[in-house]
Design a protein around this motif. Structure first.
Motif, mmCIF file in Angstrom:
data_model
loop_
_atom_site.group_PDB
_atom_site.id
_atom_site.type_symbol
_atom_site.label_atom_id
_atom_site.label_comp_id
_atom_site.label_asym_id
_atom_site.label_seq_id
_atom_site.Cartn_x
_atom_site.Cartn_y
_atom_site.Cartn_z
ATOM 1 N N TRP A 1 -8.415 -1.498 -0.507
ATOM 2 C CA TRP A 1 -8.746 -0.246 -1.174
ATOM 3 C C TRP A 1 -10.078 0.252 -0.616
ATOM 4 N N TYR A 2 -10.094 1.550 -0.261
ATOM 5 C CA TYR A 2 -11.304 2.172 0.261
ATOM 6 C C TYR A 2 -11.768 3.246 -0.707
ATOM 7 N N ILE B 1 -13.762 -1.512 -0.678
ATOM 8 C CA ILE B 1 -14.352 -1.999 -1.927
ATOM 9 C C ILE B 1 -13.692 -3.292 -2.400
ATOM 10 N N ILE B 2 -12.423 -3.481 -2.110
ATOM 11 C CA ILE B 2 -11.740 -4.698 -2.500
ATOM 12 C C ILE B 2 -10.443 -4.787 -1.721
ATOM 13 N N ASP B 3 -9.956 -5.986 -1.505
ATOM 14 C CA ASP B 3 -8.683 -6.161 -0.816
ATOM 15 C C ASP B 3 -7.955 -7.372 -1.385
ATOM 16 N N ILE B 4 -6.672 -7.450 -1.099
ATOM 17 C CA ILE B 4 -5.876 -8.569 -1.585
ATOM 18 C C ILE B 4 -4.848 -8.920 -0.526
ATOM 19 N N ARG B 5 -4.561 -10.192 -0.411
ATOM 20 C CA ARG B 5 -3.549 -10.651 0.537
ATOM 21 C C ARG B 5 -2.297 -11.064 -0.223
ATOM 22 N N ASN C 1 -0.590 -13.622 -0.565
ATOM 23 C CA ASN C 1 -0.442 -14.922 -1.217
ATOM 24 C C ASN C 1 -1.219 -14.998 -2.539
ATOM 25 N N VAL C 2 -1.756 -13.848 -2.965
ATOM 26 C CA VAL C 2 -2.558 -13.794 -4.191
ATOM 27 C C VAL C 2 -1.999 -12.690 -5.080
ATOM 28 N N GLY C 3 -1.962 -12.911 -6.395
ATOM 29 C CA GLY C 3 -1.424 -11.912 -7.293
ATOM 30 C C GLY C 3 -2.471 -10.976 -7.883
ATOM 31 N N GLU C 4 -3.728 -11.456 -7.969
ATOM 32 C CA GLU C 4 -4.775 -10.638 -8.573
ATOM 33 C C GLU C 4 -6.126 -11.073 -8.006
ATOM 34 N N LYS C 5 -7.012 -10.094 -7.898
ATOM 35 C CA LYS C 5 -8.374 -10.363 -7.427
ATOM 36 C C LYS C 5 -9.343 -9.481 -8.178
ATOM 37 N N LYS C 6 -10.463 -10.046 -8.615
ATOM 38 C CA LYS C 6 -11.449 -9.279 -9.377
ATOM 39 C C LYS C 6 -12.816 -9.340 -8.713
ATOM 40 N N ASP C 7 -13.545 -8.232 -8.858
ATOM 41 C CA ASP C 7 -14.924 -8.180 -8.390
ATOM 42 C C ASP C 7 -15.682 -7.299 -9.371
ATOM 43 N N GLN C 8 -16.315 -7.928 -10.327
ATOM 44 C CA GLN C 8 -17.063 -7.237 -11.384
ATOM 45 C C GLN C 8 -16.136 -6.269 -12.123
ATOM 46 N N ARG C 9 -16.358 -4.970 -12.042
ATOM 47 C CA ARG C 9 -15.562 -4.028 -12.830
ATOM 48 C C ARG C 9 -14.269 -3.587 -12.144
ATOM 49 N N PHE D 1 -8.547 5.374 -1.584
ATOM 50 C CA PHE D 1 -7.370 5.227 -0.719
ATOM 51 C C PHE D 1 -6.873 3.789 -0.767
ATOM 52 N N CYS D 2 -5.573 3.627 -0.950
ATOM 53 C CA CYS D 2 -4.972 2.316 -0.757
ATOM 54 C C CYS D 2 -4.404 2.259 0.658
#
Lengths: 113, 112
Positions: B35-36, B47-51, B53-61, B89-90
């Motif tokens: 995500w940009y 700002i954050i990304d996910i691969r 092999n992972v279902g969820e990822k968090k970074d603060q808010r 943007f995704c």
């Protein structure tokens, strides 16, 4: 810090002119990209390059060409500018492998009159 | 090739509320979903990304969730603040490829 710079922030050209947009990155990235950004259409890939002198067409290559003679520099060329090429142009770079993160330049807003 | 659809195109929320932006992708071989964020007059930044092999990822808010079966992923922003106002943007990338395919963008406005 990765730094991607573009030759101009704003550019005004006349219809039919040949236009050069230049992008330089200082992180030794193999991949470089040119996007066009228009409201409601997101980031559309024009061309990308994964190595010096290598290039591949993106989704909207018509009316554009590119040049990559050095690893750090990727140029976008509008052979004969037209009014429908008025847009924001963004350059980006990334490294090979699985990092995938793209680092963007500040953009060039091109107006063709 | 890969196609990424993003919704909504505009989103307006009250400061302090949550915001959710959703994207769907077409190619099941896609394995990386960033995500940009692009603030007004500035360049897009990751700002954050996910691969895959992972279902969820968090970074603060902010958090991103991925549903591989349904081929969609979402950005969640909690306790929104005025500085969250931006275009988001995704994107998705197919394993082995080097180019991202972006969604159309969502203009998020945080109302005070």
């Amino acid at each position: 810090d990765v730094k991607v710079t573009q030759s101009s922030r704003y550019l005004v050209k006349r219809t039919g002119e040949k236009v050069f947009l230049e992008c330089v990155q200082d992180m030794d990235h193999e991949n470089m990209f040119w996007y066009r950004q228009d409201p409601g259409l997101g980031l559309r890939l024009i061309y990308f390059s994964y190595d010096v002198k290598m290039k591949e067409k993106g989704d909207i290559p018509e009316g554009y060409s590119v040049s990559r003679e050095k690893k750090e520099r990727f140029s976008l060329i509008l052979e004969s500018a037209s009014t429908n090429q008025t847009s924001m142009y963004l350059c980006a770079s990334s490294s090979h492998g699985t990092s995938y993160e793209q680092y963007f330049g500040p953009g060039t807003r091109l107006t063709v009159t | 090739g890969e196609n990424v659809e993003q919704h909504p195109s505009t989103l307006s929320v009250q400061e302090g509320d949550s915001a959710v932006i959703k994207c769907t992708y077409s190619d099941s071989a896609s394995n990386y979903f960033p995500w940009y964020k692009q603030e007004l007059g500035k360049r897009p930044q990751l700002i954050i990304d996910i691969r895959s092999n992972v279902g969820e990822k968090k970074d603060q808010r902010i958090a991103v969730t991925l549903n591989k079966t349904a081929k969609h992923f979402s950005l969640h922003i909690t306790e929104t603040q005025p500085e969250d106002s931006a275009v988001y943007f995704c994107a998705a990338i197919i394993q082995g490829a080097q180019k991202l395919v972006f969604g159309q963008g969502t203009r998020l406005t945080i109302n005070p």
